[in-house]
Design an enzyme around this catalytic site. Structure first.
Site, PDB file in Angstrom:
ATOM      1  N   HIS A   1       1.329   0.359 -13.101  1.00 57.24           N
ATOM      2  CA  HIS A   1       2.532  -1.112 -13.869  1.00 57.24           C
ATOM      3  C   HIS A   1       3.558  -0.327 -13.547  1.00 57.24           C
ATOM      4  O   HIS A   1       4.182   0.382 -14.308  1.00 57.24           O
ATOM      5  CB  HIS A   1       2.057  -1.467 -14.976  1.00 57.24           C
ATOM      6  CG  HIS A   1       3.158  -2.551 -15.649  1.00 57.24           C
ATOM      7  ND1 HIS A   1       3.006  -3.534 -14.731  1.00 57.24           N
ATOM      8  CD2 HIS A   1       3.526  -2.740 -16.821  1.00 57.24           C
ATOM      9  CE1 HIS A   1       3.819  -4.770 -15.803  1.00 57.24           C
ATOM     10  NE2 HIS A   1       4.153  -3.665 -16.950  1.00 57.24           N
TER      11      HIS A   1
ATOM     12  N   ASN B   1      -4.668   1.970 -13.971  1.00 56.26           N
ATOM     13  CA  ASN B   1      -3.747   0.570 -13.251  1.00 56.26           C
ATOM     14  C   ASN B   1      -2.309   1.773 -13.607  1.00 56.26           C
ATOM     15  O   ASN B   1      -1.825   2.169 -14.166  1.00 56.26           O
ATOM     16  CB  ASN B   1      -4.056  -0.364 -14.133  1.00 56.26           C
ATOM     17  CG  ASN B   1      -2.883  -1.231 -13.609  1.00 56.26           C
ATOM     18  OD1 ASN B   1      -2.954  -1.116 -12.001  1.00 56.26           O
ATOM     19  ND2 ASN B   1      -1.867  -2.117 -14.490  1.00 56.26           N
TER      20      ASN B   1
ATOM     21  N   ASP C   1      -2.209  -5.178 -17.858  1.00 52.70           N
ATOM     22  CA  ASP C   1      -1.767  -4.225 -18.036  1.00 52.70           C
ATOM     23  C   ASP C   1      -0.653  -3.608 -18.656  1.00 52.70           C
ATOM     24  O   ASP C   1       0.197  -3.345 -19.603  1.00 52.70           O
ATOM     25  CB  ASP C   1       0.021  -4.605 -17.138  1.00 52.70           C
ATOM     26  CG  ASP C   1       0.322  -5.018 -15.973  1.00 52.70           C
ATOM     27  OD1 ASP C   1      -0.645  -3.960 -14.904  1.00 52.70           O
ATOM     28  OD2 ASP C   1       0.670  -6.311 -15.635  1.00 52.70           O
TER      29      ASP C   1
ATOM     30  N   MET D   1      -4.364  -7.008  -6.878  1.00 49.67           N
ATOM     31  CA  MET D   1      -3.584  -8.251  -7.953  1.00 49.67           C
ATOM     32  C   MET D   1      -4.893  -9.274  -8.069  1.00 49.67           C
ATOM     33  O   MET D   1      -5.228  -9.891  -7.687  1.00 49.67           O
ATOM     34  CB  MET D   1      -2.996  -9.012  -6.895  1.00 49.67           C
ATOM     35  CG  MET D   1      -1.443  -8.676  -6.921  1.00 49.67           C
ATOM     36  SD  MET D   1      -0.445  -8.417  -7.964  1.00 49.67           S
ATOM     37  CE  MET D   1       0.251  -9.885  -8.444  1.00 49.67           C
ATOM     38  N   HIS D   2      -5.816  -8.359  -9.346  1.00 48.76           N
ATOM     39  CA  HIS D   2      -7.602  -9.450  -9.706  1.00 48.76           C
ATOM     40  C   HIS D   2      -7.201  -8.509 -11.020  1.00 48.76           C
ATOM     41  O   HIS D   2      -6.905  -7.239 -10.644  1.00 48.76           O
ATOM     42  CB  HIS D   2      -8.277  -9.007  -8.736  1.00 48.76           C
ATOM     43  CG  HIS D   2      -9.453  -9.781  -9.515  1.00 48.76           C
ATOM     44  ND1 HIS D   2     -10.297 -10.635  -9.459  1.00 48.76           N
ATOM     45  CD2 HIS D   2     -10.820  -9.347 -10.301  1.00 48.76           C
ATOM     46  CE1 HIS D   2     -10.726 -10.331  -9.936  1.00 48.76           C
ATOM     47  NE2 HIS D   2     -11.683  -9.753  -9.832  1.00 48.76           N
TER      48      HIS D   2
ATOM     49  N   GLY E   1       0.707  -1.380  -0.479  1.00 43.28           N
ATOM     50  CA  GLY E   1       0.118   0.140  -0.257  1.00 43.28           C
ATOM     51  C   GLY E   1       1.038   1.328   0.074  1.00 43.28           C
ATOM     52  O   GLY E   1       0.423   2.378   0.192  1.00 43.28           O
ATOM     53  N   SER E   2       2.604   1.542  -0.258  1.00 39.21           N
ATOM     54  CA  SER E   2       3.055   2.429  -0.326  1.00 39.21           C
ATOM     55  C   SER E   2       1.903   3.456  -1.578  1.00 39.21           C
ATOM     56  O   SER E   2       2.191   4.626  -1.290  1.00 39.21           O
ATOM     57  CB  SER E   2       4.226   2.007  -0.921  1.00 39.21           C
ATOM     58  OG  SER E   2       4.499   1.756  -2.346  1.00 39.21           O
ATOM     59  N   ASN E   3       1.460   3.338  -3.004  1.00 39.41           N
ATOM     60  CA  ASN E   3       1.251   3.795  -3.859  1.00 39.41           C
ATOM     61  C   ASN E   3      -0.125   4.336  -2.627  1.00 39.41           C
ATOM     62  O   ASN E   3      -0.123   5.686  -3.415  1.00 39.41           O
ATOM     63  CB  ASN E   3       0.679   3.635  -5.309  1.00 39.41           C
ATOM     64  CG  ASN E   3       2.009   3.558  -5.325  1.00 39.41           C
ATOM     65  OD1 ASN E   3       2.815   3.988  -6.502  1.00 39.41           O
ATOM     66  ND2 ASN E   3       3.072   2.121  -5.170  1.00 39.41           N
TER      67      ASN E   3
ATOM     68  N   GLU F   1       6.960   5.256  -8.979  1.00 43.86           N
ATOM     69  CA  GLU F   1       5.743   5.185  -8.967  1.00 43.86           C
ATOM     70  C   GLU F   1       4.730   6.525  -7.775  1.00 43.86           C
ATOM     71  O   GLU F   1       3.646   6.770  -8.971  1.00 43.86           O
ATOM     72  CB  GLU F   1       5.290   4.079  -8.560  1.00 43.86           C
ATOM     73  CG  GLU F   1       5.558   2.619  -9.303  1.00 43.86           C
ATOM     74  CD  GLU F   1       5.370   1.029  -8.600  1.00 43.86           C
ATOM     75  OE1 GLU F   1       4.320   0.702  -9.524  1.00 43.86           O
ATOM     76  OE2 GLU F   1       5.532   0.858  -7.525  1.00 43.86           O
TER      77      GLU F   1
END
Ligand code: GRF
Length: 212
Positions: free
Chosen positions: A114, A112, A155, A95-96, A12-14, A184
């Site tokens: 990437h 998203n 992606d 992740m889905h 969860g850093s983003n 990011e």
């Protein structure tokens, strides 16, 4: 307010970068309405709670174990986000892969992140694969991209922002990972500014506000 959902599966850093940008006025008019995790152990859940943001834990496994489809899961999650009156959906380490049962509810509104350049290393372990490709002389640099998610392609989709990240001969994998994550955190906020704020922000003046 532009209400966004942030979807996470891990550290969860983003998510943290988005929350800090919202709280410090770098995403004017944006509010994180809800954080969704599909993994109970995701550290990002703790981050969301610390910032006072509602969290929904919504794993796929109970659906598949009950014989229900991924499409049903996707449709239910879309309904949950609509109940939070969400306008934009941000996949930040989520992740889905969504089917059209989700994407059709948020057309051109799913974003998203990437950790590689467009068309490069789609799927998991992108940074490790780029690092190995560099060591084998196949690439000279890597990068980060933020894109819209129009369909189930992994992606891939219209690019909102991208940035080259250099790889140096003496880099360890950990050093490359740290460099990519730093980009990011900045690029995702910049992309969200362009998508959610730029057209309606009369007070900030220029998009330099988001880029700092
Ligand atoms: C990021 O590198 C993202 O690009 C990838 O998963 C990682 C998530 O990191 N898809 P975090 O959970 O935001 O720290």
């Amino acid at each position: 307010m532009v209400r966004i959902a942030v979807l996470i599966s891990g550290f969860g850093s983003n998510l943290e970068a988005i929350l800090e940008a919202v709280e410090t006025g770098r995403l004017p008019g944006v509010t994180v309405a809800v954080v969704v995790s599909n993994r109970a152990e995701a550290y990002g859940i703790k981050r969301a709670i610390r910032h006072g943001v509602p969290v929904v834990y919504f794993p796929l496994a109970p659906y598949t174990k009950a014989g229900r489809s991924r499409r049903e899961y996707d449709a239910q999650l879309a309904a949950i986000l609509q109940a939070f009156d969400v306008e934009w959906v941000v996949q930040a380490g989520w992740m889905h892969v969504f089917s059209s049962a989700f994407l059709d509810r948020f057309p051109s509104r799913v974003v998203n992140l990437h950790p590689a350049l467009p068309g490069q290393f789609p799927g998991t372990h992108a940074i490790e694969r780029a690092y190995q490709a560099y060591r084998q002389g196949e690439i000279t640099h890597t990068g980060v991209m933020v894109h819209l998610v129009p369909d189930e392609a992994v992606d891939a989709g219209p690019v909102v922002a991208q940035e080259v990240v250099p790889i140096f001969p003496e880099d360890t994998l950990e050093e490359l990972e740290a460099r990519i994550h730093a980009v990011e955190h900045r690029l995702l906020v910049q992309a969200l500014y362009e998508l959610c704020c730029a057209s309606c922000d009369q007070t900030a003046g220029t998009s330099e506000v988001a880029a700092t």
